[in-house]
Scaffold this active site. Structure first.
Site, PDB file in Angstrom:
ATOM      1  N   GLU A 137     114.144   6.043 -28.792  1.00  0.00           N
ATOM      2  CA  GLU A 137     114.301   5.029 -29.811  1.00  0.00           C
ATOM      3  C   GLU A 137     113.525   3.757 -29.472  1.00  0.00           C
ATOM      4  O   GLU A 137     113.350   3.414 -28.300  1.00  0.00           O
ATOM      5  CB  GLU A 137     115.781   4.706 -30.015  1.00  0.00           C
ATOM      6  CG  GLU A 137     116.496   5.849 -30.688  1.00  0.00           C
ATOM      7  CD  GLU A 137     117.970   5.583 -30.934  1.00  0.00           C
ATOM      8  OE1 GLU A 137     118.532   6.265 -31.801  1.00  0.00           O
ATOM      9  OE2 GLU A 137     118.546   4.690 -30.287  1.00  0.00           O
TER      10      GLU A 137
ATOM     11  N   CYS B 137     111.547  -3.577 -28.776  1.00  0.00           N
ATOM     12  CA  CYS B 137     112.211  -3.044 -27.590  1.00  0.00           C
ATOM     13  C   CYS B 137     111.711  -1.613 -27.385  1.00  0.00           C
ATOM     14  O   CYS B 137     111.927  -0.755 -28.232  1.00  0.00           O
ATOM     15  CB  CYS B 137     113.719  -3.090 -27.810  1.00  0.00           C
ATOM     16  SG  CYS B 137     114.661  -2.415 -26.437  1.00  0.00           S
TER      17      CYS B 137
ATOM     18  N   CYS C  78     117.417   8.741 -18.131  1.00  0.00           N
ATOM     19  CA  CYS C  78     117.203   7.919 -16.939  1.00  0.00           C
ATOM     20  C   CYS C  78     117.986   8.527 -15.787  1.00  0.00           C
ATOM     21  O   CYS C  78     119.098   9.005 -15.963  1.00  0.00           O
ATOM     22  CB  CYS C  78     117.670   6.488 -17.199  1.00  0.00           C
ATOM     23  SG  CYS C  78     117.416   5.386 -15.776  1.00  0.00           S
TER      24      CYS C  78
ATOM     25  N   CYS D 235     123.585   4.398 -14.108  1.00  0.00           N
ATOM     26  CA  CYS D 235     124.474   3.237 -14.219  1.00  0.00           C
ATOM     27  C   CYS D 235     125.667   3.661 -15.087  1.00  0.00           C
ATOM     28  O   CYS D 235     125.494   4.314 -16.113  1.00  0.00           O
ATOM     29  CB  CYS D 235     123.743   2.061 -14.864  1.00  0.00           C
ATOM     30  SG  CYS D 235     122.298   1.565 -13.913  1.00  0.00           S
TER      31      CYS D 235
ATOM     32  N   CYS E 243     126.047   2.879 -19.006  1.00  0.00           N
ATOM     33  CA  CYS E 243     124.842   3.052 -19.834  1.00  0.00           C
ATOM     34  C   CYS E 243     124.778   4.466 -20.405  1.00  0.00           C
ATOM     35  O   CYS E 243     124.851   5.441 -19.662  1.00  0.00           O
ATOM     36  CB  CYS E 243     123.604   2.776 -18.984  1.00  0.00           C
ATOM     37  SG  CYS E 243     122.052   3.141 -19.830  1.00  0.00           S
TER      38      CYS E 243
ATOM     39  N   SER F 193     118.506  -6.386 -14.141  1.00  0.00           N
ATOM     40  CA  SER F 193     119.885  -6.033 -14.492  1.00  0.00           C
ATOM     41  C   SER F 193     120.761  -6.211 -13.270  1.00  0.00           C
ATOM     42  O   SER F 193     120.781  -5.360 -12.394  1.00  0.00           O
ATOM     43  CB  SER F 193     119.936  -4.578 -14.971  1.00  0.00           C
ATOM     44  OG  SER F 193     119.187  -4.449 -16.149  1.00  0.00           O
ATOM     45  N   LEU F 194     121.466  -7.326 -13.224  1.00  0.00           N
ATOM     46  CA  LEU F 194     122.293  -7.619 -12.046  1.00  0.00           C
ATOM     47  C   LEU F 194     123.715  -7.108 -12.267  1.00  0.00           C
ATOM     48  O   LEU F 194     124.214  -6.287 -11.493  1.00  0.00           O
ATOM     49  CB  LEU F 194     122.277  -9.127 -11.765  1.00  0.00           C
ATOM     50  CG  LEU F 194     122.904  -9.556 -10.460  1.00  0.00           C
ATOM     51  CD1 LEU F 194     122.156  -8.978  -9.274  1.00  0.00           C
ATOM     52  CD2 LEU F 194     122.943 -11.082 -10.339  1.00  0.00           C
TER      53      LEU F 194
ATOM     54  N   ASN G 104     128.066  -2.535 -25.045  1.00  0.00           N
ATOM     55  CA  ASN G 104     128.026  -1.632 -26.208  1.00  0.00           C
ATOM     56  C   ASN G 104     128.856  -0.406 -25.875  1.00  0.00           C
ATOM     57  O   ASN G 104     128.427   0.403 -25.057  1.00  0.00           O
ATOM     58  CB  ASN G 104     126.599  -1.108 -26.453  1.00  0.00           C
ATOM     59  CG  ASN G 104     125.686  -2.173 -26.983  1.00  0.00           C
ATOM     60  OD1 ASN G 104     126.098  -3.086 -27.674  1.00  0.00           O
ATOM     61  ND2 ASN G 104     124.415  -2.055 -26.644  1.00  0.00           N
TER      62      ASN G 104
ATOM     63  N   CYS H 158     119.425  -2.375 -28.307  1.00  0.00           N
ATOM     64  CA  CYS H 158     118.431  -2.507 -27.263  1.00  0.00           C
ATOM     65  C   CYS H 158     119.150  -2.456 -25.922  1.00  0.00           C
ATOM     66  O   CYS H 158     120.124  -3.155 -25.711  1.00  0.00           O
ATOM     67  CB  CYS H 158     117.739  -3.862 -27.415  1.00  0.00           C
ATOM     68  SG  CYS H 158     116.301  -4.064 -26.404  1.00  0.00           S
TER      69      CYS H 158
HETATM   70  N1  SAH Z   1     116.443   0.518 -16.985  1.00  0.00           N
HETATM   71  C1  SAH Z   1     116.176  -0.845 -17.230  1.00  0.00           C
HETATM   72  C2  SAH Z   1     115.802  -1.148 -18.684  1.00  0.00           C
HETATM   73  C3  SAH Z   1     116.578  -0.412 -19.737  1.00  0.00           C
HETATM   74  S1  SAH Z   1     118.260  -0.837 -19.897  1.00  0.00           S
HETATM   75  C4  SAH Z   1     117.349  -1.704 -16.760  1.00  0.00           C
HETATM   76  O1  SAH Z   1     118.384  -1.148 -16.438  1.00  0.00           O
HETATM   77  O2  SAH Z   1     117.187  -2.924 -16.719  1.00  0.00           O
HETATM   78  C5  SAH Z   1     118.146  -2.463 -20.652  1.00  0.00           C
HETATM   79  C6  SAH Z   1     119.381  -3.313 -20.473  1.00  0.00           C
HETATM   80  O3  SAH Z   1     120.525  -2.808 -21.206  1.00  0.00           O
HETATM   81  C7  SAH Z   1     119.837  -3.365 -19.041  1.00  0.00           C
HETATM   82  O4  SAH Z   1     120.169  -4.677 -18.677  1.00  0.00           O
HETATM   83  C8  SAH Z   1     121.046  -2.483 -19.051  1.00  0.00           C
HETATM   84  O5  SAH Z   1     121.880  -2.735 -17.974  1.00  0.00           O
HETATM   85  C9  SAH Z   1     121.661  -2.815 -20.380  1.00  0.00           C
HETATM   86  N2  SAH Z   1     122.669  -1.858 -20.821  1.00  0.00           N
HETATM   87  C10 SAH Z   1     122.768  -0.564 -20.495  1.00  0.00           C
HETATM   88  N3  SAH Z   1     123.866  -0.022 -21.058  1.00  0.00           N
HETATM   89  C11 SAH Z   1     124.462  -0.991 -21.768  1.00  0.00           C
HETATM   90  C12 SAH Z   1     125.626  -1.047 -22.575  1.00  0.00           C
HETATM   91  N4  SAH Z   1     126.397   0.017 -22.766  1.00  0.00           N
HETATM   92  N5  SAH Z   1     125.941  -2.220 -23.139  1.00  0.00           N
HETATM   93  C13 SAH Z   1     125.160  -3.310 -22.966  1.00  0.00           C
HETATM   94  N6  SAH Z   1     124.041  -3.320 -22.227  1.00  0.00           N
HETATM   95  C14 SAH Z   1     123.699  -2.171 -21.623  1.00  0.00           C
HETATM   96 FE1  SF4 Z   2     118.744   3.623 -16.367  1.00  0.00          FE
HETATM   97 FE2  SF4 Z   2     118.713   1.024 -17.071  1.00  0.00          FE
HETATM   98 FE3  SF4 Z   2     120.574   2.720 -18.078  1.00  0.00          FE
HETATM   99 FE4  SF4 Z   2     120.671   2.024 -15.532  1.00  0.00          FE
HETATM  100  S1  SF4 Z   2     120.915   0.652 -17.297  1.00  0.00           S
HETATM  101  S2  SF4 Z   2     120.910   4.099 -16.330  1.00  0.00           S
HETATM  102  S3  SF4 Z   2     118.516   1.896 -15.016  1.00  0.00           S
HETATM  103  S4  SF4 Z   2     118.372   2.794 -18.425  1.00  0.00           S
END
Ligand code: SAH
Ligand code: SF4
Length: 387
Positions: A93, A106, A113, A117, A120, A242-243, A319, A362
């Protein structure tokens, strides 16, 4: 028939080299590159300043083939989401978010991935494959083209960024294109697909292509430290990290990558990156997870953790998706968390939700081809970092 060479897989130096192997001059490569990326032209016959013989030759050996659109959704707020076919079960997407003075795209970098995480839904899918350069830069190519078509049809008055400022940082002779900013925040970990991502971003920056400045292209990473260092050498665009936690204990629980690259190591790499970054701060993303990382004490600990890194903190409402095991922190608690950061002198923002009605999110884009028979997750759109 032998397969045609997809010219979207080249940077300008790469295209020039490929032209040389075909016995063609460098300036021809430059012309074709401009046709493809500045004008969004895929049809060699339309490249009118090329000799007919070259056009015929290109038609037989080359093509401009972006990923095919499976679906396109427009939100009432102007957000547009595309699902692209990348030849495997799940699509990828891409989301466009129009604002008054910019249009942000975006972009996804992988199908799924591997980093797992816990919060996610892309991570939940597991890793399928890396995207090629043509699939990454192709998302931008298609988005600009479709948005221009929508503008021409008069259905996208809200899509175009305001024209009082040039949308491009360079080459003002061309009319500005709808996408003025790119965030590598779609599906996947961009630094784990290094070369195609860096090559794609270099096309985004190229004055003969999209002409975006390094400030207008943001790469978001979960913190793949050696690759942050490599990016510094290769193409230092704006960096978002992404901290999501103030300490290693919490971060390791929700982000397995923290075991390999704990916070102190990650922040070292961030400080190092700042030597060349186009902005003088790092954006830290922080997903607010109810009862996990959202307490006032966590905010105070975050203040101490980030004390010596010039930073901006972007608080992201979680989300939800089915069986995630997490819940969204309520708005009041997010505000309280934000206030602690602000009082400590940090720049701290809360992402606005966008595109609720089209499941655009996004940072949490999970192609729903495979999942479409299941209950749809409640998605909303989050706003990218301001630049
Ligand atoms: N892999 C990279 C970029 C893609 S994710 C990363 O992790 O930074 C982009 C952003 O969306 C990241 O900050 C990620 O932590 C956040 N993200 C992932 N899942 C999410 C969710 N369920 N709700 C809100 N943000 C989320
Ligand atoms: Fe991958 Fe980013 Fe999702 Fe973590 S938050 S699983 S690094 S896409």
């Amino acid at each position: 028939m032998t397969e045609r060479t997809n010219l979207l897989n080249f940077t300008l130096p790469g295209l020039t080299e490929w032209f040389a192997t075909q016995g063609e001059k460098a300036f021809r490569a430059k012309q074709v590159f401009q046709w493809i990326h500045q004008r969004g032209v895929a049809d060699f016959d339309a490249m009118t300043d090329l000799a007919k013989s070259l056009r015929e030759k290109l038609k037989s050996i080359a093509e401009v083939r972006p990923p095919a659109i499976l679906s396109e959704h427009r939100s009432a707020d102007g957000t547009v989401k595309w699902l692209f076919d990348v030849g495997v079960g799940n699509g990828i997407e891409t989301v466009f978010i129009p604002e008054d003075d910019r249009g942000t795209l975006c972009v996804s970098s992988q199908v799924g991935c591997a980093l797992d995480c816990k919060f996610c839904s892309t991570g939940r899918q597991g890793f399928n494959r890396d995207l090629s350069q043509s699939e990454i830069v192709g998302q931008l190519w298609v988005a600009n083209k479709r948005l221009e078509e929508m503008e021409a049809e008069g259905i996208a008055a809200r899509i175009a960024p305001r024209r009082d400022k040039p949308a491009r940082d360079s080459d003002m002779s061309l009319s500005p294109r709808p996408v003025t900013n790119v965030v590598m925040m779609g599906m996947g970990e961009p630094l784990n697909n290094f070369k195609p991502v860096v090559d794609s971003m270099s096309v985004m920056l190229d004055d003969l292509a999209y002409g975006l400045s390094r400030r207008r292209v943001t790469l978001s990473t979960s913190g793949v430290v050696p690759h942050i260092r490599k990016l510094k050498e290769a193409l230092p665009v704006a960096l978002a990290v992404s901290l999501h936690a103030p300490n290693d204990e919490i971060r390791s629980r929700i982000m397995p990558i923290n075991d390999a690259y704990p916070i102190a190591t990650l922040l070292d790499a961030c400080r190092d990156y700042l030597e060349v970054a186009p902005r003088d701060f790092i954006t830290f993303e922080y997903v607010m997870l109810k009862g996990v990382n959202d307490a006032p004490d966590h905010a105070r600990e975050l203040v101490r953790t980030l004390a010596d890194v010039p930073s901006k903190v972007n608080l992201i409402p979680f989300n939800p998706f089915p069986d995630s095991g997490f819940e969204r922190t309520d708005a009041e608690r997010v505000r309280r968390f934000q206030q602690i950061l602000l009082d400590a002198g940090f720049v701290a923002t809360v992402r606005r939700t966008r595109g609720d009605d089209i499941d655009a999110a996004c940072g949490q884009l999970a192609g729903q081809v495979v999942n479409r028979m299941k209950r749809k997750p409640v998605h909303f759109h989050t706003q990218p970092p301001r630049s």
